[in-house]
Design a protein around this motif. Structure first.
Motif, mmCIF file in Angstrom:
data_model
loop_
_atom_site.group_PDB
_atom_site.id
_atom_site.type_symbol
_atom_site.label_atom_id
_atom_site.label_comp_id
_atom_site.label_asym_id
_atom_site.label_seq_id
_atom_site.Cartn_x
_atom_site.Cartn_y
_atom_site.Cartn_z
ATOM 1 N N LEU A 128 0.900 -1.005 0.105
ATOM 2 C CA LEU A 128 0.003 -0.066 0.035
ATOM 3 C C LEU A 128 0.956 0.931 0.051
ATOM 4 N N VAL A 129 1.007 1.973 -0.929
ATOM 5 C CA VAL A 129 1.708 3.063 -1.202
ATOM 6 C C VAL A 129 1.020 4.475 -0.928
ATOM 7 N N VAL A 130 1.195 5.222 -0.166
ATOM 8 C CA VAL A 130 0.619 6.462 0.507
ATOM 9 C C VAL A 130 1.138 7.718 0.330
ATOM 10 N N ASP A 131 0.555 8.657 -0.234
ATOM 11 C CA ASP A 131 0.824 10.074 -0.415
ATOM 12 C C ASP A 131 -0.563 11.087 -0.467
ATOM 13 N N PRO A 132 -0.493 11.942 0.513
ATOM 14 C CA PRO A 132 -2.001 12.490 0.602
ATOM 15 C C PRO A 132 -2.468 13.205 -0.709
ATOM 16 N N MET A 133 -1.516 13.437 -1.477
ATOM 17 C CA MET A 133 -1.768 14.460 -2.637
ATOM 18 C C MET A 133 -1.338 13.899 -3.950
ATOM 19 N N LEU A 134 -2.183 13.717 -4.900
ATOM 20 C CA LEU A 134 -1.877 13.278 -6.158
ATOM 21 C C LEU A 134 -2.112 14.533 -7.358
ATOM 22 N N ALA A 135 -1.023 15.084 -7.456
ATOM 23 C CA ALA A 135 -1.303 16.361 -8.538
ATOM 24 C C ALA A 135 -0.934 15.925 -9.950
ATOM 25 N N THR A 136 0.308 15.949 -10.211
ATOM 26 C CA THR A 136 0.734 15.629 -11.644
ATOM 27 C C THR A 136 0.958 14.241 -11.838
ATOM 28 N N ILE A 182 4.069 7.979 -9.802
ATOM 29 C CA ILE A 182 4.271 7.089 -10.911
ATOM 30 C C ILE A 182 5.955 6.580 -10.705
ATOM 31 N N THR A 183 6.973 7.442 -10.215
ATOM 32 C CA THR A 183 8.105 7.289 -10.046
ATOM 33 C C THR A 183 8.335 6.248 -8.709
ATOM 34 N N ALA A 184 7.476 6.662 -7.625
ATOM 35 C CA ALA A 184 7.658 5.646 -6.562
ATOM 36 C C ALA A 184 7.107 4.337 -6.868
ATOM 37 N N LEU A 185 5.963 4.030 -7.726
ATOM 38 C CA LEU A 185 5.510 2.838 -8.221
ATOM 39 C C LEU A 185 6.536 1.923 -9.039
ATOM 40 N N ASN A 186 7.163 2.982 -9.955
ATOM 41 C CA ASN A 186 8.344 2.173 -10.722
ATOM 42 C C ASN A 186 9.194 1.791 -9.761
ATOM 43 N N ARG A 187 9.703 2.223 -8.894
ATOM 44 C CA ARG A 187 10.720 2.006 -7.897
ATOM 45 C C ARG A 187 10.335 0.730 -7.251
ATOM 46 N N ILE A 188 9.026 0.691 -6.620
ATOM 47 C CA ILE A 188 8.605 -0.493 -5.849
ATOM 48 C C ILE A 188 8.207 -1.654 -6.733
ATOM 49 N N LYS A 189 8.041 -1.770 -8.023
ATOM 50 C CA LYS A 189 7.774 -2.750 -8.919
ATOM 51 C C LYS A 189 8.957 -3.115 -9.247
ATOM 52 N N LYS A 190 10.092 -2.342 -9.269
ATOM 53 C CA LYS A 190 11.668 -2.827 -9.589
ATOM 54 C C LYS A 190 12.108 -3.603 -8.671
ATOM 55 N N ALA A 202 -5.853 15.372 -8.377
ATOM 56 C CA ALA A 202 -6.301 16.033 -9.587
ATOM 57 C C ALA A 202 -6.652 15.112 -10.480
ATOM 58 N N PRO A 203 -7.645 15.238 -11.462
ATOM 59 C CA PRO A 203 -7.852 14.577 -12.751
ATOM 60 C C PRO A 203 -6.629 14.194 -13.344
ATOM 61 N N GLU A 204 -5.827 15.245 -13.699
ATOM 62 C CA GLU A 204 -4.620 15.149 -14.358
ATOM 63 C C GLU A 204 -3.763 13.979 -13.821
ATOM 64 N N GLY A 205 -3.492 13.974 -12.498
ATOM 65 C CA GLY A 205 -2.540 13.080 -11.842
ATOM 66 C C GLY A 205 -3.171 11.381 -11.932
ATOM 67 N N ILE A 206 -4.599 11.367 -12.031
ATOM 68 C CA ILE A 206 -5.257 10.157 -11.807
ATOM 69 C C ILE A 206 -5.014 9.815 -13.420
ATOM 70 N N ASN A 207 -5.290 10.539 -14.266
ATOM 71 C CA ASN A 207 -4.767 9.923 -15.766
ATOM 72 C C ASN A 207 -3.514 9.605 -15.926
ATOM 73 N N ALA A 208 -2.492 10.175 -15.453
ATOM 74 C CA ALA A 208 -1.231 10.084 -15.656
ATOM 75 C C ALA A 208 -0.947 8.550 -14.968
ATOM 76 N N LEU A 209 -1.400 8.513 -13.659
ATOM 77 C CA LEU A 209 -1.111 7.214 -12.920
ATOM 78 C C LEU A 209 -1.770 6.180 -13.424
ATOM 79 N N ARG A 210 -2.915 6.307 -13.882
ATOM 80 C CA ARG A 210 -3.739 5.098 -14.797
ATOM 81 C C ARG A 210 -2.872 4.856 -16.029
ATOM 82 N N LYS A 211 -2.438 5.789 -16.650
ATOM 83 C CA LYS A 211 -1.657 5.521 -18.019
ATOM 84 C C LYS A 211 -0.478 4.767 -17.629
ATOM 85 N N ALA A 212 0.428 5.202 -16.595
ATOM 86 C CA ALA A 212 1.636 4.472 -16.357
ATOM 87 C C ALA A 212 1.720 3.143 -15.462
ATOM 88 N N HIS A 213 0.583 3.107 -14.758
ATOM 89 C CA HIS A 213 0.236 1.863 -13.900
ATOM 90 C C HIS A 213 -1.311 1.604 -14.016
#
Length: 175
Positions: free
Chosen positions: A128-136, A141-149, A163-174
């Motif tokens: 479970l990866v936690v951060d209070p704010m998802l902006a960009t 994405i960087t944290a999840l890349n590292r944890i997957k690695k 933010a919607p932009e952050g959700i879209n970017a995160l969903r696209k990357a992961h």
């Protein structure tokens, strides 16, 4: 949105509104964040696998259920994730803890890792990866890349605001 769960609970909305008020004292802010993390933790752990276990009660023997598999891991994206992580640890004190330290490059806003610490056997844990704010989405994405690695496969990202932009970017990357 596929892959996104909105926890739309009146208690969370009430506490979040109190947190966002400009005159909320820091101590009250931290208390509210802890309380919200307990409520979010309840929702995010809803589908954790269970296994049967024989126990002896004061009256008789019976079968109960406990969490199965290796202890889960709560990853805090430093430093902001610590408030959410602490509340989750209050809820699940047996969880292992991991940290991903990131800072934003002031020129292009990309996240740069400065610290990483994880327990062993990530591939066998619910992370479970936690951060209070998802902006960009760059830090997540960087944290999840590292944890997957590092070997994690079963990962959920938990944030308080997005933010919607952050959700879209995160969903696209992961996805």
């Amino acid at each position: 949105m596929d892959g996104v769960t909105l926890v739309d609970h009146p208690l969370i909305k009430d506490k979040l509104t109190k947190m966002r008020k400009k005159d909320t004292p820091s101590a009250i802010f931290r208390t509210l964040l802890n309380e919200i993390s307990l409520l979010l933790g309840y929702e995010v752990t809803r589908k954790l696998p269970l296994e049967n276990v024989d126990i002896e009660t004061p009256i008789t023997k019976t079968t109960g259920q406990r969490l199965s598999g290796r202890k889960m891991c709560i990853f805090s994206i430093l430093r902001a994730g610590e408030g959410l992580a602490q509340g989750l640890l209050d809820l699940i004190p047996s969880a292992r803890v991991g940290h991903v330290g990131l800072y934003r490059d002031p020129n292009d806003l990309h996240a740069i890792e400065y610290y990483f610490k994880a327990p062993p056997h990530l591939g066998e844990r619910f992370c479970l990866v936690v951060d209070p704010m998802l902006a960009t989405g760059n830090s997540a994405i960087t944290a999840l890349n590292r944890i997957k690695k590092a070997g994690a496969k079963d990962i959920t990202f938990l944030c308080l605001l997005a933010a919607p932009e952050g959700i879209n970017a995160l969903r696209k990357a992961h996805p």
